[in-house]
Each structure stands twice: as structure tokens, then as C-alpha cells.
Scaffold this motif. Structure first.
Motif, mmCIF file in Angstrom:
data_model
loop_
_atom_site.group_PDB
_atom_site.id
_atom_site.type_symbol
_atom_site.label_atom_id
_atom_site.label_comp_id
_atom_site.label_asym_id
_atom_site.label_seq_id
_atom_site.Cartn_x
_atom_site.Cartn_y
_atom_site.Cartn_z
ATOM 1 N N GLU A 473 1.022 -1.246 -0.055
ATOM 2 C CA GLU A 473 0.154 0.019 0.021
ATOM 3 C C GLU A 473 0.922 1.269 0.048
ATOM 4 O O GLU A 473 0.704 2.290 -0.584
ATOM 5 C CB GLU A 473 -1.035 0.105 1.233
ATOM 6 C CG GLU A 473 -1.941 -1.018 1.123
ATOM 7 C CD GLU A 473 -2.689 -1.253 2.510
ATOM 8 O OE1 GLU A 473 -2.697 -0.189 3.266
ATOM 9 O OE2 GLU A 473 -3.608 -2.021 2.756
ATOM 10 N N ASP A 476 2.110 1.925 -3.473
ATOM 11 C CA ASP A 476 1.191 2.310 -4.248
ATOM 12 C C ASP A 476 0.751 3.857 -4.149
ATOM 13 O O ASP A 476 0.825 4.464 -4.977
ATOM 14 C CB ASP A 476 -0.226 1.415 -4.014
ATOM 15 C CG ASP A 476 0.093 0.016 -4.648
ATOM 16 O OD1 ASP A 476 1.113 -0.405 -5.275
ATOM 17 O OD2 ASP A 476 -0.802 -0.662 -4.015
ATOM 18 N N GLU A 477 0.909 4.251 -2.962
ATOM 19 C CA GLU A 477 0.524 5.536 -2.208
ATOM 20 C C GLU A 477 1.816 6.358 -2.909
ATOM 21 O O GLU A 477 1.595 7.566 -3.253
ATOM 22 C CB GLU A 477 0.460 5.805 -1.059
ATOM 23 C CG GLU A 477 0.066 6.997 -0.697
ATOM 24 C CD GLU A 477 -0.228 7.209 0.935
ATOM 25 O OE1 GLU A 477 -0.516 8.286 1.520
ATOM 26 O OE2 GLU A 477 -0.073 6.025 1.635
ATOM 27 N N LYS A 478 3.112 5.713 -2.784
ATOM 28 C CA LYS A 478 4.207 6.538 -3.102
ATOM 29 C C LYS A 478 4.318 6.948 -4.574
ATOM 30 O O LYS A 478 4.428 7.912 -5.197
ATOM 31 C CB LYS A 478 5.331 5.937 -2.617
ATOM 32 C CG LYS A 478 6.883 6.271 -2.956
ATOM 33 C CD LYS A 478 7.791 5.510 -2.692
ATOM 34 C CE LYS A 478 9.187 6.058 -3.090
ATOM 35 N NZ LYS A 478 10.269 5.336 -2.596
ATOM 36 N N ARG A 479 3.975 5.739 -5.420
ATOM 37 C CA ARG A 479 3.772 5.932 -6.757
ATOM 38 C C ARG A 479 2.675 6.874 -7.428
ATOM 39 O O ARG A 479 2.741 7.616 -8.231
ATOM 40 C CB ARG A 479 3.577 4.589 -7.331
ATOM 41 C CG ARG A 479 3.564 4.488 -8.931
ATOM 42 C CD ARG A 479 3.267 3.118 -9.579
ATOM 43 N NE ARG A 479 4.072 1.988 -9.025
ATOM 44 C CZ ARG A 479 3.582 1.282 -7.967
ATOM 45 N NH1 ARG A 479 2.504 1.208 -7.574
ATOM 46 N NH2 ARG A 479 4.428 0.165 -7.361
ATOM 47 N N ARG A 480 1.429 6.921 -6.381
ATOM 48 C CA ARG A 480 0.359 7.813 -6.799
ATOM 49 C C ARG A 480 0.761 9.234 -6.613
ATOM 50 O O ARG A 480 0.576 10.221 -7.502
ATOM 51 C CB ARG A 480 -0.943 7.456 -6.062
ATOM 52 C CG ARG A 480 -2.024 8.249 -6.225
ATOM 53 C CD ARG A 480 -3.149 7.774 -5.285
ATOM 54 N NE ARG A 480 -2.889 8.206 -3.929
ATOM 55 C CZ ARG A 480 -2.628 9.159 -3.213
ATOM 56 N NH1 ARG A 480 -3.118 10.400 -3.884
ATOM 57 N NH2 ARG A 480 -2.444 9.251 -2.017
ATOM 58 N N LEU A 481 1.821 9.466 -5.424
ATOM 59 C CA LEU A 481 2.084 10.933 -4.996
ATOM 60 C C LEU A 481 3.024 11.266 -6.221
ATOM 61 O O LEU A 481 3.132 12.571 -6.394
ATOM 62 C CB LEU A 481 2.509 10.794 -3.719
ATOM 63 C CG LEU A 481 1.609 10.654 -2.442
ATOM 64 C CD1 LEU A 481 2.147 10.579 -1.231
ATOM 65 C CD2 LEU A 481 0.640 11.722 -2.603
ATOM 66 N N ARG A 482 3.818 10.223 -6.723
ATOM 67 C CA ARG A 482 4.853 10.695 -7.555
ATOM 68 C C ARG A 482 4.299 11.174 -8.996
ATOM 69 O O ARG A 482 4.577 12.182 -9.464
ATOM 70 C CB ARG A 482 5.968 9.558 -7.715
ATOM 71 C CG ARG A 482 6.965 9.919 -8.486
ATOM 72 C CD ARG A 482 8.131 8.976 -8.532
ATOM 73 N NE ARG A 482 7.664 7.465 -8.576
ATOM 74 C CZ ARG A 482 7.736 6.630 -7.808
ATOM 75 N NH1 ARG A 482 7.839 6.780 -6.604
ATOM 76 N NH2 ARG A 482 7.156 5.444 -8.093
ATOM 77 N N GLU A 483 3.291 10.302 -9.342
ATOM 78 C CA GLU A 483 2.575 10.618 -10.410
ATOM 79 C C GLU A 483 1.845 12.040 -10.353
ATOM 80 O O GLU A 483 1.742 12.896 -11.494
ATOM 81 C CB GLU A 483 1.680 9.573 -10.869
ATOM 82 C CG GLU A 483 2.343 8.266 -11.198
ATOM 83 C CD GLU A 483 1.262 7.221 -11.678
ATOM 84 O OE1 GLU A 483 0.025 7.310 -11.466
ATOM 85 O OE2 GLU A 483 1.760 6.183 -11.905
ATOM 86 N N GLN A 484 1.241 12.367 -9.277
ATOM 87 C CA GLN A 484 0.327 13.468 -8.956
ATOM 88 C C GLN A 484 1.271 14.552 -9.085
ATOM 89 O O GLN A 484 0.837 15.745 -9.672
ATOM 90 C CB GLN A 484 -0.537 13.373 -7.612
ATOM 91 C CG GLN A 484 -1.143 14.453 -7.335
ATOM 92 C CD GLN A 484 -1.861 14.419 -6.072
ATOM 93 O OE1 GLN A 484 -1.851 13.478 -5.371
ATOM 94 N NE2 GLN A 484 -2.687 15.517 -5.665
#
Length: 587
Positions: A473, A476-484
């Protein structure tokens, strides 16, 4: 008849002629006839012949006796020479075989005398040697003979005498060896009696009276029976020593166990040092005088019995002490127990009186041994769990460090945090491998023991699975923040491209982004921002779920903003820096 006129020196003037003349005068005077005279003369002649014949016979007999004596002398000389085995005397005797008999006897007499002297001397030598041989043989056989040895005079040669001397030397060597064995046995008996507290003199006198007497060494008995009885005595004493030592060691072990159970002070324990000092000694190592005496063993038995009675009165205290030891073993092994019910069970058993105190303690000792075995089987996995938790702590600290916008400022101790961050990234990168190894070893342990591996009551595999889910998790959150972040930065990049005709001199195109900007919302090595937690706390604590409810575990404190942790080595290399200083962030 023929008459001789020779004068005999023994008869003076009287001769056969004068006597015959005197006889004629008498006959003439008497008037004897010629016939009568011839008859008388014939008679005289016959008598003379008888006298001569008798003398000749006597002479012949004397000669025969001399010849027999000579023959006997020669035979005796030959016999003595053969008996002595020395023929050198034959050559020393002068050859008188051509002389008269008396000359031959006179020649052989000195040789015979010398041979007889030598024979007597040789007989004494044989008798002396045979007496010594007979004496030693009697000592070996166990009895002394008073008979005088019979010397065989038919063979008194030096060769046979040498044989007797050789036999005597062998017997003397055997006697010396036997005497040495006797002394060794006596010495062993003395040492064993000293250790066992027995009377040495009475012990050896029972074997043979000569062994306990203050006589010369040569007077000690060396018979086969004495050696055999000494060997049996030594063996018996050694067996007795071994049995006493085993009994004393058992008593010493019981004493130490009872002392440990009842916390006996050292002052009272020191009173029985003479018992406990040999608890691990071998039979040969125990040489102290009286160390295994009956009185000493009896004292130890009395003390053990006294402590056993005292132990029965303090049973509850001892049982609870063992229960505490059992709980500590399980606590160190992170095994969940129910100490309240166990203590209630112990109380009920003691109060009911249905169980012997020794049986209860033996059962608890068995439980303790089983707990130690279980703790030993869990040790490898627990060590790996500790390493994994330590790595998780570093991971949590690294996340807090990466969120710190001022971590690269020139504040005090910042370089130490930077070093720690580098080490933490390396350690965090190993966490997946740690988890995989831990899962494999845990499953192997569960298959071997046919039970679940619980850590403080929580299945370890569930903890690891929960950690894996939380870690995923976070990724995934780290990847989401990076994309954001990329989406948010994209309009600014397009605007700068549209209104700029050349690179700004203040910020070249090739200029890199600040390190702080890259680590604003995530770790430099991809470590997620979230902690291992099931209740979404941000205070640095981690907990795992247990079926039937939640329990907090693996609590780890979170590092405050710009927190500096300095090890002892780093503190020594950086003077003026504290081991754990709170440094305010730079403006």
C-alpha cells in the motif's frame, strides 16, 4: 737242608747254622739215630717251608691290597675329576705307572687331597646357592622350608654351578619385581585408606601380618597369595571409593539444588564446601585425606534430609519461583502464556495435598526443560524477527528524515543524520529478502513442529503478510503521489517553455533540482511515507491484527523533525555533538 750262616741284626749271634749245630750237639749227646735225625730235620724243613709260604702269601696279599688301593685312588681321581668337570689336574699328576706300587701311591696322594679340597669347596658353593634358591622359592610359594638342600655330588661342574647362579639371579629379579609390586599395592592401599578414612595398618595386616610390621623391606611377604589378596584389596577399596564418590556427588547435587531453591546464603553453603568441592571431580582426582569418610557422607545425608523437610514447608514459595522462571523463559521466547491460571493450579495442588512436593517440582522442572527446548528451537527465527523489526525502525526513521525539508541544512549533526540515512537505505533495501527468508523459516518450523509460530500470541506469518500488504500500500501511495506531482509540475514546465527564448542566467537549463524537492513526499530509495500500522497512526507505532481482536505490538517511537541520532563512535569523531540532540530547523 741248606743252612745259612748269615747273622741277623735282630737275633745277635743266633743264626740258623748255630741252632742246627746246637741241635747236632744235643743229638750227639742224646744219642739220636740217623734215621731219627733225618726225620726231625725233615720236619724242621717242612715247618720252615710253611713259614716261608705264609710270609709269601702275606706279601702277596699286601701287594694285592696296595694294587687295589692304587686302583681305587685312580678311580677316585677319575671320579672326582669327572664330578668337578675339571681335567686340568690329570695333567698335573706325575706319571709313575712304571715305578713301584708305593711310588705310584705316593705320587697320586697329593692330587687326590687337592681334588677332595676342591670338591668340599664346590659342595659348599652348591649348598649355598641351592639354599638361596630354596628360600626364594619358599617366599614365592608362601612358606619357608627348614630342610637343608641335598647337593648332587655326581655333578659339581662349574657349568652346573653357573646354571644355579643364573636361576638364582632370575629368582632374585622376580623377588625384586614382586617386592616392588607389593610396595606399590601397599602404597595404593595407604592412599585409598587415607581418602576413605580407614585404618591402614589393620587393612594391610588382614592381608598379611608382615605388611603392617616395622620390619625391613626384604622381610615383606611376596607370595602369590599375598599379591592376589593385595590386588583384591586395592580393587575393593577403589570400588568403595567410586561408590562413595558417586553418593557424595549425588548429595552435593541435591544440596546445591536445595540451596538454589531456598536461596541459602553463602555463609551456610561454605560449611559444606568439603562436599561440593568434588561435585565434578573424577575418581582419580579425589586425593584429599578423609574426603570420602563415612562421617562426612553421613553429615551430608543429614543436611539433605533437613533441607528436604524445610523444602516441604516452603513448597509454595519454591513452586512460584519455578513458575516465575518458566514465565521468564516463555517471555524471552515471546510465547504467550496464562500465568494466573498456572499459579492458581499450583496453589490448588499444594493445598489439596494430593500430590507429593517432589513430584510437583519434578513436573515443573520438566516443563522448564521443555520450555528451554522450545525457546532454543525458536531462537533462529526470533533473532531474524529482531533484525527485521530493527530494519523497520530504520525504515520509519528514514521516512521521517526524507520528509524533513531542512535535512540538508548546515545544522548541528546534519552530517551524522546523512550517514545514518545512507546506512538505513542499504538496510531497508534488504527488508524484502529478510521477510522472504523469515517466511520460509517460519513455515519450515511450523511443518516440523505441527503448530503455528506465534510471536507474543500473534501468528508470525500473519504479521509478515500484514506487513507485506502495508508495504505494498505504501508503494502504491508513493507511486500515486509521484505521478500526481508530475501532473502538477507539467503546466509550469509548458508555461516556462512558451515564454522563454533562452535559458535564464540565474538558473541554467542543466541545473539540478534541490535534494529537498526530490525528497519532499517520499524517500530517496522509494521508501513509502506510511508506517506499518493497522490503525493509521502517524506516531511511529506499528501493530498487527490478531483474530478475535486487535493488539498493539512492535511499538517503535517516531523520530521528531530534524532529529539527530549520534552513535558513540560518531560522537567521538564530532566534538561537541550530543548523543541525541534536538536541533531546531534552520530558517
Amino acid at each position: 737242608m741248606v743252612a745259612t750262616d748269615a747273622e741277623s741284626p735282630h737275633l745277635g749271634e743266633i743264626t740258623c747254622g748255630t741252632l742246627l749245630q746246637k741241635l747236632q750237639e744235643i743229638w750227639d749227646e742224646v744219642g739220636e739215630s740217623d734215621e731219627e735225625r733225618d726225620k726231625l730235620l725233615l720236619q724242621i724243613e717242612q715247618e720252615c717251608l710253611h713259614v716261608y709260604k705264609r710270609k709269601v702269601e702275606q706279601a702277596a696279599k699286601s701287594r694285592a691290597e696296595l694294587l687295589q688301593t692304587l686302583s681305587d685312588a685312580n678311580a677316585e681321581q677319575s671320579s672326582l675329576t669327572t664330578s668337578l668337570g675339571d681335567k686340568s689336574f690329570v695333567n698335573d699328576i706325575p706319571d709313575k705307572s712304571s715305578g713301584t706300587i708305593k711310588e705310584q701311591l705316593a705320587a697320586i696322594a697329593p692330587a687326590l687331597e687337592q681334588l677332595w679340597q676342591q670338591k668340599d669347596e664346590r659342595v659348599r658353593e652348591f649348598s649355598d646357592v641351592q639354599s638361596q634358591i630354596q628360600k626364594i622359592c619358599g617366599e614365592i610359594a608362601g612358606g619357608l622350608s627348614s630342610e637343608v638342600p641335598i647337593v648332587d655330588e655326581s655333578d659339581l661342574s662349574l657349568k652346573k654351578l653357573d646354571d644355579f647362579h643364573s636361576q638364582l639371579q632370575e629368582l632374585q629379579k622376580e623377588k625384586s619385581d614382586r617386592l616392588q609390586k607389593v610396595l606399590e599395592f601397599v602404597s595404593s592401599v595407604h592412599d585409598l585408606c587415607a581418602v576413605l578414612g580407614l585404618d591402614f595398618l589393620n587393612t594391610v595386616k588382614e592381608v598379611h601380618p608382615s605388611l603392617g610390621e616395622e620390619t625391613s623391606v626384604q622381610a615383606k611377604s611376596i607370595s602369590n597369595e599375598t599379591l592376589s589378596r593385595l590386588a583384591k584389596t586395592v580393587l575393593t577399596l577403589k570400588d568403595d571409593k567410586k561408590q562413595r564418590l558417586q553418593k557424595l556427588q549425588e548429595l552435593a547435587t541435591q544440596l546445591i539444588d536445595l540451596w538454589n531453591l531456598m536461596d541459602t546464603p553463602d555463609e551456610k553453603r561454605d560449611l559444606f564446601d568439603y562436599v561440593t568441592c568434588n561435585i565434578s571431580a573424577s575418581v582419580d582426582e579425589v586425593t584429599t585425606r578423609g574426603a570420602l569418610a563415612h562421617d562426612l557422607i553421613k553429615q551430608a545425608e543429614v543436611e539433605v534430609n533437613r533441607l528436604d523437610q524445610l523444602k516441604a514447608s516452603r513448597m509454595k514459595e519454591i513452586a512460584f519461583k519455578k513458575q516465575t522462571e518458566l514465565e521468564e523463559i516463555y517471555a524471552r521466547a515471546h510465547v504467550e502464556t496464562n500465568p494466573e491460571s498456572a499459579r492458581e493450579r499450583i496453589m490448588s495442588l499444594i493445598d489439596s495435598g494430593n500430590v507429593e512436593p517432589t513430584e510437583l517440582l519434578a513436573d515443573m522442572d520438566s516443563q522448564i526443560a521443555k520450555a528451554k527446548e522450545e525457546a532454543f528451537s525458536r531462537k533462529d527465527i526470533l533473532d531474524r524477527v529482531e533484525k527485521w523489526m530493527s530494519a523497520c525502525e530504520e525504515e520509519s526513521w528514514l521516512e521521517d528524515y526524507n520528509r524533513d525539508q531542512n535535512r540538508y541544512s548546515a545544522s548541528r549533526g546534519a552530517h551524522l543524520n546523512l550517514k545514518r540515512a545512507e546506512k538505513a537505505r542499504v538496510l531497508v533495501s534488504k527488508i524484502p529478502a529478510m521477510v522472504d527468508t523469515l517466511v520460509a523459516k517460519t513455515r519450515a518450523w511450523e511443518e516440523e513442529h505441527n503448530m503455528s509460530f506465534a510471536y507474543d500470541g500473534v501468528p508470525l506469518l500473519a504479521m509478515l503478510d500484514e506487513y507485506g500488504m502495508l508495504r505494498q500500500e505504501r508503494e502504491d501511495e508513493k507511486r500515486r503521489l509521484r505521478e500526481q506531482k508530475k501532473v502538477q509540475e507539467q503546466p509550469h514546465v509548458e508555461q516556462d517553455t512558451a515564454f522563454s527564448t533562452r535559458p535564464s542566467p540565474a538558473r541554467p537549463v542543466s541545473a539540478k533540482k534541490p535534494v529537498g524537492a526530490r525528497a519532499n513526499n517520499g524517500g530517496a530509495n522509494g521508501t513509502p511515507n506510511r508506517r506499518l500500522s493497522l490503525n493509521a497512526n502517524q506516531n511511529g507505532s506499528r501493530s498487527v491484527a490478531k483474530e478475535g481482536g486487535r493488539r498493539e505490538s512492535l511499538n517503535r517511537p517516531a523520530a521528531p523533525t530534524n532529529y539527530v541520532a549520534i552513535s558513540k563512535e560518531e560522537a567521538a569523531s564530532s566534538p561537541g555533538t550530543g548523543a541525541a540532540d534536538h536541533v531546531p530547523a534552520s530558517p
